[in-house]
Design an enzyme around this catalytic site. Sequence first.
Site, PDB file in Angstrom:
ATOM      1  N   GLY A  10       0.700  -1.266  -0.048  1.00  0.00           N
ATOM      2  CA  GLY A  10       0.049  -0.216  -0.061  1.00  0.00           C
ATOM      3  C   GLY A  10       0.712   1.146  -0.081  1.00  0.00           C
ATOM      4  O   GLY A  10       0.467   2.339  -0.495  1.00  0.00           O
ATOM      5  N   GLU A  50       4.008   4.046   6.069  1.00  0.00           N
ATOM      6  CA  GLU A  50       2.836   3.035   6.010  1.00  0.00           C
ATOM      7  C   GLU A  50       1.583   3.950   5.210  1.00  0.00           C
ATOM      8  O   GLU A  50       1.621   5.107   5.116  1.00  0.00           O
ATOM      9  CB  GLU A  50       2.185   2.805   7.359  1.00  0.00           C
ATOM     10  CG  GLU A  50       0.941   2.115   7.691  1.00  0.00           C
ATOM     11  CD  GLU A  50       0.615   0.628   7.098  1.00  0.00           C
ATOM     12  OE1 GLU A  50       1.106   0.496   5.948  1.00  0.00           O
ATOM     13  OE2 GLU A  50       0.342  -0.091   7.807  1.00  0.00           O
ATOM     14  N   ASP A  51       0.747   3.111   4.708  1.00  0.00           N
ATOM     15  CA  ASP A  51      -0.236   3.846   4.074  1.00  0.00           C
ATOM     16  C   ASP A  51      -1.453   4.175   4.886  1.00  0.00           C
ATOM     17  O   ASP A  51      -1.798   5.543   4.956  1.00  0.00           O
ATOM     18  CB  ASP A  51      -1.013   2.959   2.729  1.00  0.00           C
ATOM     19  CG  ASP A  51      -1.258   1.438   3.197  1.00  0.00           C
ATOM     20  OD1 ASP A  51      -1.236   1.414   4.458  1.00  0.00           O
ATOM     21  OD2 ASP A  51      -1.728   0.796   2.658  1.00  0.00           O
ATOM     22  N   ASP A 109      -4.878   1.697  10.817  1.00  0.00           N
ATOM     23  CA  ASP A 109      -6.519   1.621  11.005  1.00  0.00           C
ATOM     24  C   ASP A 109      -6.701   0.929  12.489  1.00  0.00           C
ATOM     25  O   ASP A 109      -6.810   1.911  13.476  1.00  0.00           O
ATOM     26  CB  ASP A 109      -6.695   0.496   9.861  1.00  0.00           C
ATOM     27  CG  ASP A 109      -8.235   0.316   9.758  1.00  0.00           C
ATOM     28  OD1 ASP A 109      -9.259   1.131   9.866  1.00  0.00           O
ATOM     29  OD2 ASP A 109      -8.672  -0.906   9.845  1.00  0.00           O
ATOM     30  N   ARG A 121      -5.209   0.583  -6.950  1.00  0.00           N
ATOM     31  CA  ARG A 121      -4.107   1.155  -6.429  1.00  0.00           C
ATOM     32  C   ARG A 121      -3.571   2.311  -7.214  1.00  0.00           C
ATOM     33  O   ARG A 121      -2.771   3.183  -6.833  1.00  0.00           O
ATOM     34  CB  ARG A 121      -3.094   0.050  -6.367  1.00  0.00           C
ATOM     35  CG  ARG A 121      -3.266  -1.033  -5.448  1.00  0.00           C
ATOM     36  CD  ARG A 121      -1.846  -1.934  -5.274  1.00  0.00           C
ATOM     37  NE  ARG A 121      -2.127  -3.046  -4.444  1.00  0.00           N
ATOM     38  CZ  ARG A 121      -2.317  -3.239  -3.156  1.00  0.00           C
ATOM     39  NH1 ARG A 121      -1.841  -2.249  -2.363  1.00  0.00           N
ATOM     40  NH2 ARG A 121      -2.152  -4.326  -2.594  1.00  0.00           N
TER      41      ARG A 121
HETATM   42  P1  IMP Z   1      -4.259  -2.165  10.644  1.00  0.00           P
HETATM   43  O1  IMP Z   1      -3.402  -3.138  11.133  1.00  0.00           O
HETATM   44  O2  IMP Z   1      -5.818  -2.409  11.119  1.00  0.00           O
HETATM   45  O3  IMP Z   1      -3.918  -0.755  11.264  1.00  0.00           O
HETATM   46  O4  IMP Z   1      -4.422  -2.015   9.162  1.00  0.00           O
HETATM   47  C1  IMP Z   1      -3.452  -1.400   8.463  1.00  0.00           C
HETATM   48  C2  IMP Z   1      -3.562  -2.019   7.093  1.00  0.00           C
HETATM   49  O5  IMP Z   1      -4.871  -2.589   6.812  1.00  0.00           O
HETATM   50  C3  IMP Z   1      -3.209  -0.601   6.069  1.00  0.00           C
HETATM   51  O6  IMP Z   1      -2.025  -0.811   5.838  1.00  0.00           O
HETATM   52  C4  IMP Z   1      -3.983  -0.952   4.764  1.00  0.00           C
HETATM   53  O7  IMP Z   1      -3.501  -2.079   4.000  1.00  0.00           O
HETATM   54  C5  IMP Z   1      -5.384  -1.982   5.227  1.00  0.00           C
HETATM   55  N1  IMP Z   1      -6.320  -1.154   5.401  1.00  0.00           N
HETATM   56  C6  IMP Z   1      -6.873  -0.305   6.652  1.00  0.00           C
HETATM   57  N2  IMP Z   1      -7.937   0.472   5.989  1.00  0.00           N
HETATM   58  C7  IMP Z   1      -8.018   0.433   4.633  1.00  0.00           C
HETATM   59  C8  IMP Z   1      -8.775   1.036   3.738  1.00  0.00           C
HETATM   60  O8  IMP Z   1      -9.681   1.823   3.829  1.00  0.00           O
HETATM   61  N3  IMP Z   1      -8.681   0.718   2.482  1.00  0.00           N
HETATM   62  C9  IMP Z   1      -7.569  -0.348   1.974  1.00  0.00           C
HETATM   63  N4  IMP Z   1      -6.843  -0.911   3.111  1.00  0.00           N
HETATM   64  C10 IMP Z   1      -6.890  -0.628   4.361  1.00  0.00           C
HETATM   65 MG    MG Z   2      -0.919  -1.925   4.469  1.00  0.00          MG
END
Ligand code: IMP
Ligand code: MG
Length: 182
Positions: A46, A101-102, A105, A167
């Site tokens: 991402g 990081e993208d 979440d 993407r």
């Molecule tokens: P976390 O571990 O829950 O913080 O998730 C982080 C990862 O989940 C990010 O690096 C994204 O790859 C993916 N992610 C979280 N939200 C989205 C979204 O709205 N669209 C696409 N990918 C997401």
């Molecule tokens: Mg990611």
Amino acid sequence: MAQPAYAIDQMISAKSIAARIEALAKEIKAHYGETEKLVVVGLLRGSFVFIADLVRELDMNVEVDFLEASSYGNATESSREVRILKDLRGEIGGRDVLVVEDIVDTGFTLLHVTRMLLNREPRRLETIALLDKPARREVDIKATWTGFEIPDEFVVGYGIDYAQRNRNLPFIGKVRFLDEGA
Ligand code: IMP
Ligand code: MG
């Protein structure tokens, strides 16, 4: 599995992203000082567009490396398990590291990745996320620098996918599922 039909509504324009990255790069350069060497670690996949634009604004000595951690299947729900699919090529012990990081979440990915990298004893480890969804957070973590805080919406574009699609959009868009019965 068939994809449900969806539309994409623009949330953050390419222009706003570029302007924000310029401002973030200034803060990063001020933090590190112009002459230091920085290892910029992109989390695949991402962050690939973000890291490409970010490093081109950092007129300092940078090395680029990548790490692939997976927390998502082809679904929109986060899982708590983070697997390392591809490790760094280079050593980071004693070095300045910036993890790119993208989206942050739930926070599990950034938490696991930073813990793992801190075990390798970098000199300093900072993090930058293009997007932050604070409403979704399940663990207490925040990137050192954040591009934009966004509401709890599923977004795509600028490197970020929905089931490996979109993407390549130059902007950040919000996924809106279409009710096929309507
Ligand atoms: P976390 O571990 O829950 O913080 O998730 C982080 C990862 O989940 C990010 O690096 C994204 O790859 C993916 N992610 C979280 N939200 C989205 C979204 O709205 N669209 C696409 N990918 C997401
Ligand atoms: Mg990611």
